[in-house]
Design a protein around this motif. Structure first.
Motif, PDB file in Angstrom:
ATOM      1  N   ARG A   1       0.835  -1.208   0.000  1.00  0.00           N
ATOM      2  CA  ARG A   1       0.000   0.000   0.000  1.00  0.00           C
ATOM      3  C   ARG A   1       0.876   1.268   0.000  1.00  0.00           C
ATOM      4  N   GLU A   2       1.973   1.236   0.751  1.00  0.00           N
ATOM      5  CA  GLU A   2       2.854   2.402   0.838  1.00  0.00           C
ATOM      6  C   GLU A   2       3.728   2.571  -0.406  1.00  0.00           C
TER       7      GLU A   2
ATOM      8  N   GLY B   1      -9.004  -6.390  11.940  1.00  0.00           N
ATOM      9  CA  GLY B   1      -8.920  -4.939  11.794  1.00  0.00           C
ATOM     10  C   GLY B   1      -7.729  -4.465  10.989  1.00  0.00           C
ATOM     11  N   SER B   2      -6.570  -5.115  11.170  1.00  0.00           N
ATOM     12  CA  SER B   2      -5.372  -4.649  10.462  1.00  0.00           C
ATOM     13  C   SER B   2      -5.485  -4.887   8.960  1.00  0.00           C
ATOM     14  N   LEU B   3      -6.119  -5.985   8.551  1.00  0.00           N
ATOM     15  CA  LEU B   3      -6.309  -6.231   7.121  1.00  0.00           C
ATOM     16  C   LEU B   3      -7.364  -5.285   6.551  1.00  0.00           C
ATOM     17  N   LYS B   4      -8.420  -5.079   7.300  1.00  0.00           N
ATOM     18  CA  LYS B   4      -9.487  -4.187   6.846  1.00  0.00           C
ATOM     19  C   LYS B   4      -8.974  -2.766   6.633  1.00  0.00           C
ATOM     20  N   ALA B   5      -8.088  -2.309   7.523  1.00  0.00           N
ATOM     21  CA  ALA B   5      -7.576  -0.943   7.434  1.00  0.00           C
ATOM     22  C   ALA B   5      -6.720  -0.725   6.193  1.00  0.00           C
ATOM     23  N   LEU B   6      -6.109  -1.780   5.683  1.00  0.00           N
ATOM     24  CA  LEU B   6      -5.192  -1.638   4.551  1.00  0.00           C
ATOM     25  C   LEU B   6      -5.837  -1.960   3.206  1.00  0.00           C
ATOM     26  N   ALA B   7      -6.994  -2.596   3.226  1.00  0.00           N
ATOM     27  CA  ALA B   7      -7.655  -2.996   1.989  1.00  0.00           C
ATOM     28  C   ALA B   7      -8.561  -1.885   1.466  1.00  0.00           C
ATOM     29  N   HIS B   8      -8.630  -1.769   0.158  1.00  0.00           N
ATOM     30  CA  HIS B   8      -9.595  -0.849  -0.444  1.00  0.00           C
ATOM     31  C   HIS B   8     -11.010  -1.408  -0.349  1.00  0.00           C
ATOM     32  N   TRP B   9     -11.125  -2.725  -0.351  1.00  0.00           N
ATOM     33  CA  TRP B   9     -12.414  -3.373  -0.134  1.00  0.00           C
ATOM     34  C   TRP B   9     -12.182  -4.733   0.511  1.00  0.00           C
TER      35      TRP B   9
END
Length: 229
Positions: free
Chosen positions: A165-166, A189-197
Motif C-alpha cells: 500500500r505504501e 482490523g489490520s487487514l481491513k484498514a489496509l484494503a480498499h475493499w
C-alpha cells in the motif's frame, strides 16, 4: 481491471471448506465471481495458491487425504492456477496442561506434545505479492496488474499489505475472508484498514455454484473428484 489473486490454501480449507461437501472448488471461477461483485470491471489475470502437502500419518483419512489433496492440486493446475508448496514440520514440544477453563495456563505445569507447523507458506505468499507489485511499472500498460486480492484472514499478512500500500499506491488491494456466514467472525482490523475493499463471508450457495465438474481434464490422467468429497 486486471486482477491477481493470492490464496492461503490452509486458511481457505479450515476457514471455509472443512466439514463441507464443497471441497472440489473451482477456485478461479469463484474468485472472479466475487471480485466482479465488488468491481464489475475486474478481469482475472492470475491465481496463485499456497499450501503444504498433507502428512498422511496425521491426516484423518491417512493416505487417502494426501491422495485427495494431490488430485485437487492437479485440477487447480489444469485451471491455470499456479501452486506453491511449503512444508509441514513436526517436532516434540511442551505445552501448558489444560485443567479447566477457570485455571490459567502455567509454564510450571506442562505436558509433552507433538507440534505441527506449516512452514514457508506465509513468507512465500507475502514475497510473491510484493514481487508482482514491484514488476508492474516495467510492463506495457495493457499487461499491468491493477488489483491484488488476498484470500486469507491471517493477520500475519498485514506487513506485506502495508508495504504494498505504501510503495505502490496506484494498486488496488482487496481482501476476501474465507469465512462462512454462520461463524459471525469480526473482520481482522489490520487487514481491513489496509484494503480498499473486503468481502467478509462466502456463502454455501456461492460454493455450490462454483464446483469443478466431477472429472477434470489434465495433460495426463484426468483429475476425478475424491469419493468422500
Amino acid at each position: 481491471m486486471r486482477t491477481a489473486f493470492f490464496v492461503d490454501g490452509y486458511n481457505l480449507f479450515y476457514g471455509l471448506l472443512a466439514d463441507t461437501r464443497f471441497k472440489w472448488l473451482d477456485l478461479p471461477r469463484l474468485l472472479l465471481h466475487i471480485v466482479q461483485i465488488e468491481e464489475p470491471a475486474s478481469r482475472l489475470a492470475s491465481v496463485d495458491y499456497f499450501t503444504s502437502s498433507v502428512k498422511p500419518s496425521l491426516a484423518t483419512r491417512g493416505r487417502a487425504s494426501k491422495e485427495a489433496q494431490d488430485t485437487y492440486i492437479r485440477a487447480l493446475k489444469a485451471a491455470k492456477v499456479k501452486v506453491h508448496l511449503g512444508r509441514h514440520q513436526l517436532e516434540p514440544a511442551k505445552a501448558p496442561r489444560f485443567v479447566d477453563k477457570s485455571t490459567h495456563a502455567s509454564r510450571q505445569d506442562t505436558v509433552d506434545i507433538w507440534k505441527l507447523e506449516e512452514k514457508e507458506t506465509d513468507v512465500n505468499l507475502a514475497v510473491s505479492m510484493y514481487r508482482l507489485a514491484s514488476k508492474q511499472a516495467c510492463r506495457p500498460a495493457s499487461e499491468r496488474i491493477e488489483q491484488l486480492v488476498l484470500v486469507s484472514g491471517d493477520t500475519d499478512m498485514t506487513p506485506a499489505l502495508r508495504a504494498i500500500r505504501e510503495d505502490f499506491p496506484e494498486l488496488t488491494l482487496g481482501v476476501i475472508l474465507p469465512y462462512r456466514p454462520e461463524y459471525q467472525r469480526p473482520p481482522p482490523g489490520s487487514l481491513k484498514a489496509l484494503a480498499h475493499w473486503m468481502r467478509r463471508v462466502i456463502t454455501a450457495e456461492e460454493l455450490q455454484g462454483h464446483q469443478f465438474p466431477h472429472r477434470v481434464t489434465t495433460h495426463k490422467a484426468p483429475a476425478i473428484k475424491p469419493d468422500y468429497w
